[in-house]
Design a protein around this motif. Structure first.
Motif, mmCIF file in Angstrom:
data_model
loop_
_atom_site.group_PDB
_atom_site.id
_atom_site.type_symbol
_atom_site.label_atom_id
_atom_site.label_comp_id
_atom_site.label_asym_id
_atom_site.label_seq_id
_atom_site.Cartn_x
_atom_site.Cartn_y
_atom_site.Cartn_z
ATOM 1 N N UNK A 99 2.171 5.038 7.149
ATOM 2 C CA UNK A 99 2.855 5.931 6.752
ATOM 3 C C UNK A 99 2.150 7.322 5.802
ATOM 4 N N UNK A 100 1.294 6.741 4.914
ATOM 5 C CA UNK A 100 0.612 7.440 3.912
ATOM 6 C C UNK A 100 -0.605 7.247 3.550
ATOM 7 N N UNK A 101 -1.490 8.111 2.840
ATOM 8 C CA UNK A 101 -2.689 7.814 2.450
ATOM 9 C C UNK A 101 -2.418 6.546 1.419
ATOM 10 N N UNK A 102 -1.519 6.285 0.328
ATOM 11 C CA UNK A 102 -1.184 5.488 -0.527
ATOM 12 C C UNK A 102 -0.801 4.241 0.399
ATOM 13 N N UNK A 103 -0.107 4.333 1.155
ATOM 14 C CA UNK A 103 0.206 3.078 2.070
ATOM 15 C C UNK A 103 -1.093 2.336 2.567
ATOM 16 N N UNK A 104 -1.803 3.263 3.140
ATOM 17 C CA UNK A 104 -3.190 2.724 3.664
ATOM 18 C C UNK A 104 -3.867 2.059 2.477
ATOM 19 N N UNK A 105 -4.014 2.646 1.311
ATOM 20 C CA UNK A 105 -4.839 2.072 0.395
ATOM 21 C C UNK A 105 -4.291 0.711 -0.242
ATOM 22 N N UNK A 106 -3.008 0.591 -0.200
ATOM 23 C CA UNK A 106 -2.325 -0.780 -0.660
ATOM 24 C C UNK A 106 -2.511 -1.751 0.426
ATOM 25 N N UNK A 107 -2.681 -1.492 1.781
ATOM 26 C CA UNK A 107 -2.868 -2.356 2.795
ATOM 27 C C UNK A 107 -4.068 -2.780 2.902
ATOM 28 N N UNK A 108 -5.072 -1.892 2.721
ATOM 29 C CA UNK A 108 -6.663 -2.117 2.846
ATOM 30 C C UNK A 108 -6.920 -3.003 1.507
#
Length: 558
Positions: free
Chosen positions: A160-169
């Motif tokens: 959904x967002x860059x922040x979401x990507x960071x958490x998932x990574x």
């Protein structure tokens, strides 16, 4: 050497496997790779989109229908001439046929089983909606559940967002699973679907091509292609499937029966063996298998009780079980000049010439999209001339000596099928005069008196209509009568996938018997016609292909 494979899997259905697999095939092709597309399981629809992306037929790898021993050979055969293969899984990674008697760790027919047989790494597609740090626990479970399956990386889908990507990574790093791509949420990639899933690529036309192009562009922009190629690693080892060798083995099995056979079936009856090893138990041990077709009383298609139902252990009729617990891009049909056919193997580029073989007409077009590439290859290897035609618009091909009506969606094209009166009349006349006909699912519906009120060929004494519920699942079936495909008593594994039903059925010999939650008899054998809802994989049943071509040869000689 054979192309290395990457297997696209997911924790559950609906995670985005088809989008990722189709887009990956297209993106790798754009990058200059020759890509072999595969689909785990009996699905006919996804391989159509794979084929559009790859520019070559999509193929299936289904251990249930062809046996474990044929998975690698079929892979090697389909991957010839390619430098990488993309294998789309089915359902969740470890989901497969539920069999309480199976002791192996991975479920039969599962993506995990196919990945293990190929020795190929798995790329897990995760629908990231609703996921955060707990993704680490999910990935840890999938990576450690079965040691025979290697989880090589993850694709985060619908982020959904860059922040979401960071958490998932961060969650993926915690369990040391590399992230090889991140796909954003894009609703415009949705491909229209209906009662049995996606609309086949052949029917969807230019819209399907646009959808494949969009998937390709998405994956090319957001996935690390070089990392995926590196992950695929070494080639898959083992012999390649050879249709000529399969038929030679079928001939060896059938020699005693062929020497003794004469008459309508054209010889070469298949034996009562399963292509995957010991025959599975389908009827109760107290109910002996039917072996003498003359001892069978007529089966009623309308569902009235069989006179011999106690002995056979099956109930009468074409009634389907109440509940269950691919459209490859077709290569051009062989070029024909008189009685000579030039055969081009689209996979290997091999060219051979057959002279004088019987003409097998195979229905195609928008209404008959369900078929396996190996079906045509086996027919060609058996010496037949295969001519593809479209029942929506075409007449029966000249000199037809055998007719194949595969699965598809005739209910979506009933009016146009009905309007082709010349073809319907020709097929009815051919059936009357002993034309061998192999009809599966859509083919069965086309042979009835009517489909949703539209007149059909009238070969089968029944009407057909769109039904209230889906019938889906694998079946361990026994042939109840001799036919142009099987000898009575032959055991076959097949798959049902339909939402139609037969009504107002008359009397005919049933094609199959099996047990689910109840005993079922299904299909019809009428003269030289074998019609049924059951889909079978020809590569798992080469004996039936030989038998059918022999019947066509006998018909041609008459």
């Amino acid at each position: 050497m054979s192309a290395p494979a990457i297997v696209i899997a997911a924790p559950a259905s609906g995670s985005g496997k088809t989008t990722l697999a189709t887009g990956l095939i297209g993106a790798l092709r754009r990058a200059g790779h020759q890509v072999a597309p595969f689909k785990v399981g009996p699905d006919y629809i996804d391989p159509g989109y794979h084929g559009l992306a790859a520019g070559r037929p999509g193929r299936n790898l289904d251990p249930v229908l062809v046996g474990e021993d044929r998975v690698v050979p079929l892979y090697r055969h389909g991957a010839q001439g390619c430098d990488i293969a993309v294998v789309e899984g089915v359902m969740g990674l470890f989901d497969g046929r539920i069999d309480e008697h199976r002791t192996e760790a991975v479920a039969e027919g599962s993506t995990a089983q196919v990945a293990s047989l190929l020795g190929a790494p798995v790329l897990l597609v995760v629908d990231a909606r609703g996921h955060s740090q707990s993704l680490a626990a999910l990935l840890h479970g999938f990576a450690t559940f079965d040691s025979s399956v290697r989880l090589g990386g993850v694709i985060l889908n619908r982020v959904g967002s860059e922040r979401h990507e960071q958490v998932l990574r961060s969650a993926c790093d915690r369990v040391r699973i590399p992230v090889l791509g991140v796909l954003p949420r894009m609703t415009e990639l949705e491909v229209p679907s209906r009662h049995l899933g996606l609309i086949p690529a052949v029917e969807h036309g230019t819209a399907a091509t646009r959808a494949v192009d969009a998937m390709t562009t998405l994956v090319a922009a957001h996935v690390d292609l070089s990392a995926i190629v590196a992950l695929a690693g070494g080639s898959v080892q083992g012999p390649a499937w050879d249709p000529l060798a399969e038929l030679a083995a079928a001939d060896d099995r059938a020699v005693p029966d062929r020497e003794q056979s004469s008459g309508e079936l054209g010889g070469s009856p298949s034996t009562a063996r399963t292509p995957h090893g010991p025959a599975p138990a389908m009827l109760s041990e107290r109910s002996p298998l039917p072996t003498d077709p003359n001892a069978q009383a007529a089966t009623t298609l309308s569902g009235r009780a069989l006179p011999s139902s106690t002995e056979l252990g099956v109930t009468a009729g074409m009634a389907q079980s109440a509940h269950a617990a691919d459209r490859p891009v077709e290569p051009a049909p062989p070029a024909r000049t008189g009685r000579t056919t030039t055969i081009t193997d689209a996979t290997a580029g091999d060219r051979r010439t057959r002279i004088g073989g019987p003409v097998i007409a195979m229905a195609g077009g928008a209404a008959f999209t369900f078929g396996y590439a190996e079906h045509r290859e086996l027919l060609l290897a058996a010496g037949a001339q295969v001519v593809v035609f479209d029942p929506l618009t075409d007449e029966l091909p000249e000199d037809t000596a055998g007719l194949v009506l595969p699965g598809g969606f005739p209910e979506e094209h009933a009016a146009q099928l009905s309007a082709n009166v010349r073809l319907r009349s020709a097929i009815a006349d051919g059936a009357t005069h002993g034309l061998p006909i192999h009809a599966e699912c859509a083919g069965l519906l086309y042979l009835t008196r009517s489909l949703d009120g539209h007149p059909m060929a009238g070969v089968i004494d029944a009407d057909a209509e769109f039904g209230p519920r889906l019938t889906l699942g694998y079946r361990d079936a026994v042939a109840l009568h001799d036919s142009v495909l099987w000898q009575a008593g032959a055991r076959v594994r097949g798959h049902e996938f339909h939402r139609t039903r037969l009504t107002k059925a008359g009397t005919a010999n049933a094609a199959w018997g099996w047990r689910t939650t109840q005993s079922v008899s299904e299909g019809a054998v009428v003269g030289q016609v074998h019609a049924s809802y059951l889909h079978t994989h020809p590569a798992g049943n080469p004996d039936a292909i030989r038998r059918f071509v022999d019947a066509a040869t006998a018909f041609e000689s008459r």
